[in-house]
Design a protein around this motif. Structure first.
Motif, short mmCIF file in Angstrom:
data_model
loop_
_atom_site.label_atom_id
_atom_site.label_comp_id
_atom_site.label_asym_id
_atom_site.label_seq_id
_atom_site.Cartn_x
_atom_site.Cartn_y
_atom_site.Cartn_z
N PHE B 638 0.86 -1.19 0.00
CA PHE B 638 0.00 0.00 0.00
C PHE B 638 0.89 1.23 0.00
CE2 PHE B 638 -2.82 -3.27 1.65
CZ PHE B 638 -3.96 -3.05 0.91
N ASP B 640 2.77 4.64 -1.35
CA ASP B 640 2.25 5.83 -2.00
C ASP B 640 2.18 5.65 -3.52
OD1 ASP B 640 1.82 7.30 0.25
OD2 ASP B 640 3.77 8.31 0.22
N ILE B 643 -0.75 3.38 -4.63
CA ILE B 643 -2.08 3.95 -4.56
C ILE B 643 -2.24 5.03 -5.63
CG2 ILE B 643 -3.70 5.22 -3.09
CD1 ILE B 643 -2.15 3.78 -0.70
N LEU B 644 -1.18 5.82 -5.81
CA LEU B 644 -1.24 6.83 -6.87
C LEU B 644 -1.35 6.17 -8.23
CD1 LEU B 644 1.32 9.41 -5.49
CD2 LEU B 644 -1.14 9.72 -5.74
N GLU B 646 -2.89 3.47 -8.88
CA GLU B 646 -4.28 3.06 -9.04
C GLU B 646 -5.13 4.25 -9.47
OE1 GLU B 646 -5.77 0.03 -5.97
OE2 GLU B 646 -3.94 0.79 -5.02
#
Lengths: 166, 660
Positions: B638, B640, B643-644, B646
């Motif tokens: 998870f 940074d 997530i970015l 995604e």
């Protein structure tokens, strides 16, 4: 087409794994039908949601962002949602300063057993985004820049996915 | 990276509303995706085998499975890829069933959404890396919270399996609700006779340490290594000296104390032993009514106590216990019927609750087993039972069925006839719910053998008239109004969570459902587990349950705790945070926010302060990642950039589409 009517809009949801993701699952198991605009990204906890993720989504092309976690006092990690609440509340106030309508962002709490509540949350938020309409339409030239920017930042050569599924 | 995408039809669950072949086809356009296919059941043996084969044939480094919720099958597919030689963490799932096909009606929109979810998963997977787990030692001790029949059963099973057990009970005696009952359905055998031996076993078991009159203060730590702080409440009686002789209770002059055990039927003394078979059989002083503690005079109990066990200066103390697993068995409480104004709002003396009636029927109860009207002490000849008082009534915030009331009403009507042969019982009911073994026959017996009259309908009003209670209601089978002149009305009050349940849930970091009962991990497949590893549920704290179900669940929870602690070491989830010392500036913000004290300050090679994650203690919440001003502390899988990625994967397509 979305159930809300008209064109489907672009909504991203950041959901904590323990409560709201489970709540969204429960809504699915219970066949609580919802508009289809929302795309869910699973997070371990709302405490992991950096307000910048929300901002990134909104400036990169999302029309709305929804964050949902465990109810206060119900956090799997004791206090992650409290951190989230403070951060996201500040973010909500900052959005208008950036020229983004604050209603395009919403955070809430849905537990893993609240499938029906999740349906309501999604339906209402989607309706709200549809009332606001798409984010001020991106200038095509700007959009091209944005694509280049996104592609460039990742350091990859891949083309913007060729309009798959359409 | 070489990614394979596997789209599951889930029979028609997904395929009916998502064009799976199109999803697979679209996935081939995503970066690094070299293989994509769709199959009827991915989780089936042939489905898993096709994943395994594809991994080998196409030399895949990671797999995206688009199917049901990862909360359902993530573990399954991790094992699948592991069998094919991949690291088990190189799997991402796209939830296209619960989040797509089951909630959207339009196949085209659904298909687009499914493609997007696969896109997100693939974008994340590209930045996943193989993770290896570490192992840690476990404490082979179980904490059981609640000494009712479920807790006792769980404690006994754990102890018999060789685990040490700490059994914590809020009240001064174990036994819980079952100890208050006179008889049990459907056998009508004596409740204490069945429960008593189990209580004695629990108290005498060498592996069980019984902490009565104690409560959980807080619980910290994680599966295998919890630390519980337990508060021993001030009983003002030294349990190690008290022999339970009961002399003090005879001499105590404060005789108007509310009798908790007897549910207010009669009163008791300020120093009190709840019932003759209490375990441990120790006296406890109620500080609210004790003359010595309230007014500073008396002390009769201290004078008469042959062992000098009374200690008016006693203070509560905190005991710390390290345990590997926790079983919550905190039972239930009963609905407050004063919310029903139409039934007298708790003001009519001869309208009592079923548990009060139970105490009245009990030979060791305050009336010595004689059924007496509270108002005048007379024997009632007509007894009316009203079912679903605080159950199946959304207007009162109690939409659920309390599970066992139908059965105890039948039992109590049978017992009424036994106690008062010339009596007549009436039962107002909505439905008779008697689904377990021997239950249907039992309710039949109440009607056919004992002449209990069952009236299908709700009671609209109960009011006093001429020394009787008029019970007015509907008979929905005859379609008429009925009125019964009753001597005594027994309300079958509904089941609700104990008042402390919410607080305990918070301490154990488990969830409660919309009615306040503890929530199980999965309603069908993980009924005694919670979402917090190492915390299990037994009995009515999870939902209304009768005795056989509570006992079964007690054993089930014990079985889970035993299998967990049977291992010497547990595997730690490697999806934890790591600090990059090169980026860490030593601000220690992460140390302060970590809820698990899993980050500590150390000195780096350069002699500067650095944060360091203690892997075994990190639970993977990622709160630290967000406070780090340098992005130095990152949660595996998870991160940074994941997530970015995604977010960007979605936004890039959206922007591209809007340009068309």
């Amino acid at each position: 087409m979305s159930d809300v009517g008209g064109k489907e809009l672009r909504i991203i949801g950041f959901l904590c794994n323990w409560c709201s993701y489970g709540g969204a699952d429960a809504a699915g198991v219970g066949r609580f039908s919802q508009p289809t605009d929302l795309r869910i990204i699973r997070m371990p906890c709302t405490g992991r949601v950096d307000p910048l993720f929300v901002l990134k989504a909104l400036v990169s092309g999302a029309d709305g962002v929804l964050v949902s976690g465990c109810h206060p006092r119900d956090c799997h990690y004791s206090e992650g949602n409290y951190y989230a609440r403070r951060r996201l509340e500040v973010l909500k106030r900052l959005l208008p300063m950036l020229g983004i309508h604050e209603d395009r962002f919403h955070y809430t709490w849905v537990s893993a057993s609240e499938g029906a509540r999740w349906q309501q949350v999604v339906t209402r938020f989607t309706e709200r985004i549809h009332e606001l309409g798409p984010m001020d339409s991106l200038d095509p030239e700007l959009a091209v820049c944005a694509i280049r920017e996104l592609g460039g930042e990742n350091g990859q050569a891949d083309q913007p996915a060729p309009a798959s599924g359409e | 990276m070489r990614i394979g995408v596997f789209v599951c039809h889930c029979g028609s669950n997904i395929a009916a509303r998502v064009n799976c072949a199109e999803v697979a086809k679209a996935a081939l356009n995503f970066p690094d995706v070299v293989f994509a296919t769709d199959e009827v059941y991915m989780c089936s043996e042939p489905g898993q085998e096709s994943i395994r084969k594809a991994i080998v044939e196409h030399r895949l480094d990671g797999v995206v499975v688009a199917s049901c919720s990862p909360r359902m099958h993530e573990v399954t597919f991790r094992r699948t890829v592991e069998r094919a030689g991949l690291n088990r963490y190189m799997v991402e799932m796209a939830n296209i069933r619960e989040h797509v096909s089951w909630i959207g009606h339009d196949k085209d929109s659904n298909t687009r959404k499914a493609i997007d979810l696969v896109r997100i998963a693939a974008a994340k997977l590209r930045r996943d890396k193989p993770l290896t787990f570490k192992t840690f030692e476990v404490v082979k001790k179980v904490l059981v919270v609640g000494g009712g029949v479920a807790g006792i059963q769980a404690a006994l099973d754990c102890a018999d399996a060789g685990l040490d057990v700490v059994l914590v009970e809020r009240k001064s005696t174990i036994g819980g609700r079952m100890a208050q009952l006179d008889k049990t359905f459907p056998t009508v055998d004596c409740s204490t006779c069945v429960l008593g031996p189990k209580m004695v076993d629990a108290a005498q078991h060498t592996r069980i340490s019984l902490m009565a009159y104690s409560e959980i203060e807080d619980v910290s730590g994680y599966v295998g290594n919890f630390t519980a702080r337990i508060k021993r409440k001030a009983s003002y009686v030294d349990f190690s000296k008290c022999t339970g002789c009961g002399l003090c209770t005879e001499k105590c002059p404060s005789k108007k104390t509310f009798d908790d055990f007897n549910e207010g039927v009669g009163t008791t003394t300020a120093i009190n032993i709840p019932f003759p078979q209490a375990i441990p059989k120790k006296a406890v002083i109620n500080p609210a009514t004790c003359l010595k503690l309230t007014k500073g005079k008396c002390g009769a109990c201290a004078k008469v106590c042959p062992t000098g066990a009374i200690n008016f200066d006693m203070r509560e103390e905190i005991v710390e216990e390290r345990v590997g697993a926790v079983i919550a068995a905190t039972g239930y409480d009963l609905f407050d019927h004063s919310k029903y104004e139409e039934y007298g709002g708790g003001k009519l003396p001869d309208v009592i609750t079923s548990i009060q009636y139970e105490r009245m029927l009990s030979a060791s109860g305050p009336t010595g087993g004689h059924v007496k009207r509270p108002s005048d002490g007379k024997e009632p000849k007509t007894v009316v039972f009203v079912s679903c008082v605080g159950s199946r009534d959304p207007a009162k915030g109690r939409p659920y069925c309390s599970n066992f009331c139908c059965m105890y009403i039948a039992k109590q009507s049978i017992l009424t006839k036994d106690h008062i042969p010339d009596s007549q019982s009436y039962v107002f009911y909505i439905d008779i719910r008697a689904p377990q073994k021997g239950y249907e026959e039992f309710t039949r017996r109440a009607q056919e053998e004992y002449g209990t009259r069952y009236i299908r309908g709700r009671v609209s009003k109960i009011y006093p008239e001429g020394g009787k209670l008029i019970v007015r209601g509907a008979d929905t089978l005859l379609g008429t109004q009925v009125e019964v002149q009753a001597d005594l009305v027994v309300l079958a009050v509904g089941v609700e969570p104990t008042p402390g349940a919410g607080k305990l849930a918070e301490k154990l970091r488990i969830s409660t459902d919309q009615n306040g009962f503890f929530m199980e991990s999965h309603p069908k497949l993980r009924p005694v587990e919670t979402n917090t590893a190492g915390v299990f549920l037994a009995g009515a704290c999870q939902g209304p349950k009768d005795i056989p179900a509570s006992v079964a669940q007690g054993s089930a929870a014990a079985g889970k705790a035993i299998s967990l602690l049977a291992r010497e070491r547990l595997e730690a989830d490697p999806q934890v945070s790591h600090v990059n010392p090169k980026r860490c500036v030593g601000c220690m913000k992460c140390v302060r926010v970590c809820p698990f004290k899993a980050i500590k300050e150390t000195t780096g090679r350069d002699g500067l302060p650095k944060a360091e994650v203690i892997e075994a203690m990190c639970q993977g919440c990622g709160i630290c990642s967000v406070v780090c001003p340098q992005g130095a502390v990152q949660l595996e899988h998870f991160k940074d950039d994941q997530i970015l990625a995604e977010v960007e994967a979605l936004c890039r397509t959206w922007v591209a589409k809007s340009c068309e």
